[in-house]
Design a protein around this motif. Structure first.
Motif, PDB file in Angstrom:
ATOM      1  N   LEU A 164       0.830  -1.199   0.000  1.00 23.03           N
ATOM      2  CA  LEU A 164       0.000   0.000   0.000  1.00 23.03           C
ATOM      3  C   LEU A 164       0.867   1.253   0.000  1.00 23.03           C
ATOM      4  CD1 LEU A 164      -2.699  -1.126   2.609  1.00 23.03           C
ATOM      5  CD2 LEU A 164      -2.958  -1.012   0.123  1.00 23.03           C
ATOM      6  N   ASP A 165       1.955   1.226   0.768  1.00 20.81           N
ATOM      7  CA  ASP A 165       2.856   2.372   0.819  1.00 20.81           C
ATOM      8  C   ASP A 165       3.497   2.642  -0.537  1.00 20.81           C
ATOM      9  OD1 ASP A 165       2.351   2.676   3.513  1.00 20.81           O
ATOM     10  OD2 ASP A 165       4.113   1.517   4.144  1.00 20.81           O
ATOM     11  N   LEU A 166       3.843   1.580  -1.254  1.00 21.44           N
ATOM     12  CA  LEU A 166       4.533   1.723  -2.543  1.00 21.44           C
ATOM     13  C   LEU A 166       3.572   1.766  -3.727  1.00 21.44           C
ATOM     14  CD1 LEU A 166       7.561  -0.700  -1.975  1.00 21.44           C
ATOM     15  CD2 LEU A 166       7.589   1.800  -1.948  1.00 21.44           C
ATOM     16  N   GLY A 167       2.272   1.573  -3.469  1.00 23.17           N
ATOM     17  CA  GLY A 167       1.294   1.611  -4.551  1.00 23.17           C
ATOM     18  C   GLY A 167       1.400   0.450  -5.513  1.00 23.17           C
ATOM     19  N   VAL A 168       1.776  -0.711  -4.995  1.00 26.14           N
ATOM     20  CA  VAL A 168       1.907  -1.918  -5.823  1.00 26.14           C
ATOM     21  C   VAL A 168       0.856  -2.934  -5.366  1.00 26.14           C
ATOM     22  CG1 VAL A 168       3.411  -3.810  -6.539  1.00 26.14           C
ATOM     23  CG2 VAL A 168       4.371  -1.527  -6.155  1.00 26.14           C
ATOM     24  N   PRO A 169      -0.131  -3.258  -6.186  1.00 23.06           N
ATOM     25  CA  PRO A 169      -1.175  -4.194  -5.757  1.00 23.06           C
ATOM     26  C   PRO A 169      -0.658  -5.624  -5.593  1.00 23.06           C
ATOM     27  CG  PRO A 169      -1.453  -3.644  -8.079  1.00 23.06           C
ATOM     28  CD  PRO A 169      -0.367  -2.752  -7.554  1.00 23.06           C
ATOM     29  N   VAL A 170      -1.004  -6.232  -4.462  1.00 22.40           N
ATOM     30  CA  VAL A 170      -0.672  -7.650  -4.213  1.00 22.40           C
ATOM     31  C   VAL A 170      -1.932  -8.359  -3.703  1.00 22.40           C
ATOM     32  CG1 VAL A 170       1.809  -7.340  -3.830  1.00 22.40           C
ATOM     33  CG2 VAL A 170       0.230  -7.040  -1.913  1.00 22.40           C
ATOM     34  N   SER A 216      -9.038 -13.559  -6.622  1.00 22.78           N
ATOM     35  CA  SER A 216      -8.332 -12.278  -6.650  1.00 22.78           C
ATOM     36  C   SER A 216      -7.167 -12.301  -7.632  1.00 22.78           C
ATOM     37  CB  SER A 216      -7.839 -11.910  -5.249  1.00 22.78           C
ATOM     38  OG  SER A 216      -6.934 -12.873  -4.756  1.00 22.78           O
ATOM     39  N   SER A 217      -6.533 -13.446  -7.780  1.00 25.18           N
ATOM     40  CA  SER A 217      -5.438 -13.558  -8.751  1.00 25.18           C
ATOM     41  C   SER A 217      -5.962 -13.416 -10.174  1.00 25.18           C
ATOM     42  CB  SER A 217      -4.724 -14.905  -8.593  1.00 25.18           C
ATOM     43  OG  SER A 217      -4.212 -15.057  -7.285  1.00 25.18           O
ATOM     44  N   LEU A 218      -7.122 -14.027 -10.430  1.00 29.41           N
ATOM     45  CA  LEU A 218      -7.726 -13.914 -11.755  1.00 29.41           C
ATOM     46  C   LEU A 218      -8.163 -12.476 -12.017  1.00 29.41           C
ATOM     47  CD1 LEU A 218      -8.675 -15.285 -14.340  1.00 29.41           C
ATOM     48  CD2 LEU A 218     -10.808 -15.889 -13.154  1.00 29.41           C
ATOM     49  N   ALA A 219      -8.737 -11.822 -11.016  1.00 25.50           N
ATOM     50  CA  ALA A 219      -9.157 -10.425 -11.173  1.00 25.50           C
ATOM     51  C   ALA A 219      -7.950  -9.522 -11.439  1.00 25.50           C
ATOM     52  CB  ALA A 219      -9.897  -9.956  -9.925  1.00 25.50           C
ATOM     53  N   TYR A 220      -6.822  -9.827 -10.783  1.00 28.69           N
ATOM     54  CA  TYR A 220      -5.590  -9.065 -11.027  1.00 28.69           C
ATOM     55  C   TYR A 220      -5.156  -9.211 -12.484  1.00 28.69           C
ATOM     56  CZ  TYR A 220      -0.599  -7.828 -10.767  1.00 28.69           C
ATOM     57  OH  TYR A 220       0.648  -7.271 -10.987  1.00 28.69           O
ATOM     58  N   LEU A 221      -5.154 -10.462 -12.962  1.00 24.24           N
ATOM     59  CA  LEU A 221      -4.750 -10.701 -14.349  1.00 24.24           C
ATOM     60  C   LEU A 221      -5.693  -9.998 -15.308  1.00 24.24           C
ATOM     61  CD1 LEU A 221      -2.757 -12.304 -16.188  1.00 24.24           C
ATOM     62  CD2 LEU A 221      -4.498 -14.089 -16.278  1.00 24.24           C
ATOM     63  N   ASP A 222      -7.000 -10.088 -15.068  1.00 22.90           N
ATOM     64  CA  ASP A 222      -7.969  -9.436 -15.949  1.00 22.90           C
ATOM     65  C   ASP A 222      -7.820  -7.911 -15.910  1.00 22.90           C
ATOM     66  OD1 ASP A 222      -9.180 -11.628 -17.114  1.00 22.90           O
ATOM     67  OD2 ASP A 222     -10.695 -11.828 -15.552  1.00 22.90           O
ATOM     68  N   SER A 223      -7.542  -7.365 -14.731  1.00 20.94           N
ATOM     69  CA  SER A 223      -7.350  -5.918 -14.632  1.00 20.94           C
ATOM     70  C   SER A 223      -6.086  -5.486 -15.357  1.00 20.94           C
ATOM     71  CB  SER A 223      -7.271  -5.494 -13.161  1.00 20.94           C
ATOM     72  OG  SER A 223      -8.485  -5.729 -12.499  1.00 20.94           O
ATOM     73  N   TYR A 224      -5.011  -6.253 -15.178  1.00 22.43           N
ATOM     74  CA  TYR A 224      -3.732  -5.872 -15.779  1.00 22.43           C
ATOM     75  C   TYR A 224      -3.769  -5.963 -17.298  1.00 22.43           C
ATOM     76  CZ  TYR A 224       1.293  -5.271 -16.252  1.00 22.43           C
ATOM     77  OH  TYR A 224       2.538  -4.789 -16.585  1.00 22.43           O
ATOM     78  N   ARG A 225      -4.558  -6.909 -17.833  1.00 20.14           N
ATOM     79  CA  ARG A 225      -4.601  -7.079 -19.283  1.00 20.14           C
ATOM     80  C   ARG A 225      -5.660  -6.194 -19.935  1.00 20.14           C
ATOM     81  NH1 ARG A 225      -8.940  -8.782 -21.030  1.00 20.14           N
ATOM     82  NH2 ARG A 225     -10.411  -9.858 -19.673  1.00 20.14           N
ATOM     83  N   SER A 226      -6.425  -5.434 -19.124  1.00 15.42           N
ATOM     84  CA  SER A 226      -7.513  -4.613 -19.677  1.00 15.42           C
ATOM     85  C   SER A 226      -7.001  -3.232 -20.087  1.00 15.42           C
ATOM     86  CB  SER A 226      -8.635  -4.441 -18.643  1.00 15.42           C
ATOM     87  OG  SER A 226      -9.284  -5.670 -18.402  1.00 15.42           O
ATOM     88  N   ALA A 227      -7.145  -2.922 -21.360  1.00 16.72           N
ATOM     89  CA  ALA A 227      -6.762  -1.591 -21.832  1.00 16.72           C
ATOM     90  C   ALA A 227      -7.691  -0.523 -21.271  1.00 16.72           C
ATOM     91  CB  ALA A 227      -6.777  -1.544 -23.363  1.00 16.72           C
TER      92      ALA A 227
END
Length: 473
Positions: free
Chosen positions: A274-280, A427-438
């Motif tokens: 959260l401090d570094l703004g990197v979603p995990v 949540s892992s699938l949602a991360y992948l879908d979010s990251y691949r969404s233009a």
């Protein structure tokens, strides 16, 4: 005056990890001095099989005096205040150039503060992550030391000797300066949380979804472990599933209360993200799953008021769910490692550590808890492109994730329909879908922020205009 030859290395704190590391060091030809504050524990260690190269004492002054100079001391005490207290006690006894190594799971910013304090005294301090548990400590752990490069060179012969070995060398490297070693170990543990939860969700889907017994699960998972999904944690899962309770003859896992504990490194990983703004999200969901498991009484009460869906598997699901789950496990694990590596990458840039992700993959291949076969292509990915923005877009993994995604979606969908919680798969699938969404729906979010709080926004049709505000009434 004693004429005994001084010991080459010291271990302060002879608990389970400390004594096993001391014996490991002694096994590799180094004479070791050990210190322990608890008389009972010290007596227990001294009562064990004697080691000619391992001498022990309960006196800190005698312990320091037993070591050759410049001294090398591995501190194995509980993280937090005990580390500071030991450092304060040791500092007056040490000489310029001596190296103190904190081998516990310390908060990386504490390590940075401690390194600076010792440096100002002319002493050298290293924060070293140690992975592998009791067995690894005794026979070969994965080691993640961070601190001054010259201090690492002084301890290098010892840590390279005792670390686990693979075909790519000793599982230890100088991670970077300051708190880099403890930061990397913290993220390692965060990945471990998520990987363990993925295996728990796999177990639950196959157990509740397909009705597989522990013995049947062993047959399925043992086959998976021979392929690309092979890992130490999967081996551990098999070991757990095979164990029978000596009193009842039942699978022992079925008698274990479903409340999982934690020691804090997973929480730290999420806080830093959260401090570094990197979603995990995979790690955060695994942490939430443990916290929810602790609410046992509430869950039991809720189960009486909130019945599970009345659903059954289709014939297709009965036939393919196990194979789908295999692919979901592998794909979600890749995404979890991707999040962890991205977090390390961000911290390395923020603190100017220059951490090599390829080197981390190399030293994690042996000895450590998260060692897995996927670390080989992971290392290749970061070797070919050290500044790779995200593992999921690498040539090694993007095609695999694309191929496995349909099965992964079927697992999440089937589990949801059956009422089986799969938080890390989801949540892992949602991360992948979010990251691949233009395109993402956060255009609405930002518009809302501007509407109620005048937080401004950027127009996609006029980016040169910068941040603007509109009257949304």
């Amino acid at each position: 005056m004693s004429t005994a030859k001084p010991s080459q290395f010291g271990v302060a704190g002879l608990g389970v990890m400390g004594v096993n590391l001391a014996l490991n060091i002694a096994d590799h030809g180094f004479s070791v001095a050990g210190w322990e504050f608890s008389p009972k524990r010290l007596a227990a260690v001294q009562a064990e099989k004697p080691y000619e190269r391992l001498k022990t004492t309960g006196s800190l002054e005698e312990f320091v005096g037993m070591l050759e100079r410049p001294r090398r001391i591995l501190l194995m005490v509980t993280a937090g205040d005990p580390v500071d207290q030991m450092m304060d006690r040791l500092a007056p006894l040490l000489s310029p150039g001596d190296v103190l190594i904190d081998g516990g799971n310390s908060w990386f910013q504490d390590t940075q503060r401690r390194e600076k304090a010792y440096r100002e005294k002319g002493l050298r301090f290293i924060g070293m992550g140690v992975s592998g548990g009791e067995e690894g400590a005794r026979h070969g752990p994965s080691l993640m030391p961070g601190g001054p490069a010259e201090a690492y060179e002084h301890i290098r012969p010892v840590v390279e000797a005792i670390a686990a070995k693979t075909d790519q060398g000793a599982c230890v490297t100088h991670v970077g300066p300051g708190g880099a070693g403890h930061f990397v170990k913290m993220v390692h543990n965060g990945i471990e949380y998520a990987d363990m939860q993925l295996l728990a969700e796999t177990y639950d889907v196959l157990r509740r979804g397909l009705g597989l017994s522990p013995d049947a699960l062993v047959n399925t998972l043992a086959e998976w472990n021979e392929g690309i999904s092979g890992s130490f944690l999967l081996e551990t899962t098999l070991q757990v599933l095979r164990k029978k309770d000596p009193e009842t003859g039942k699978p022992l896992v079925d008698l274990v209360l479903d409340k999982a504990g934690q020691k804090g490194t997973g929480k730290w990983t999420v806080q830093v993200s959260l401090d570094l703004g990197v979603p995990v999200p995979s790690i955060a969901s695994a942490l939430d799953a443990r916290n929810l498991s602790a609410m046992k009484d509430e869950r039991v009460a809720a189960s009486a008021k909130l019945p599970a869906p009345q659903a059954a598997l289709t014939d297709e699901e009965k036939q393919h769910l196990a194979a789908w789950t295999h692919d979901a496990l592998y794909a979600a694990r890749v995404v979890t490692y991707a999040q962890g590596m991205r977090l390390i990458q961000a911290a390395s840039k923020e603190y100017q550590w220059n951490v090599s992700l390829a080197e981390l993959a190399r030293i994690w291949r042996g000895g450590c808890i998260i060692r897995a076969k996927l670390l080989t292509p992971l290392r290749e990915a970061f070797t070919q492109q050290p500044d790779l923005p995200n593992l999921v877009v690498s040539e090694a993994f993007a095609p695999v994730l694309t191929r496995m995604a349909p099965a992964w979606r079927r697992v999440v969908g089937t589990a949801t329909r059956l009422g089986i919680p799969v938080p890390v798969f989801s949540s892992s699938l949602a991360y992948l879908d979010s990251y691949r969404s233009a395109e993402l729906p956060q255009n609405l979010t930002q518009a809302q922020r501007d509407a109620f709080g005048a937080h401004t926004y950027q127009r996609r049709d006029r980016p040169e205009a910068g941040f603007v505000h509109s009257d949304w009434s």
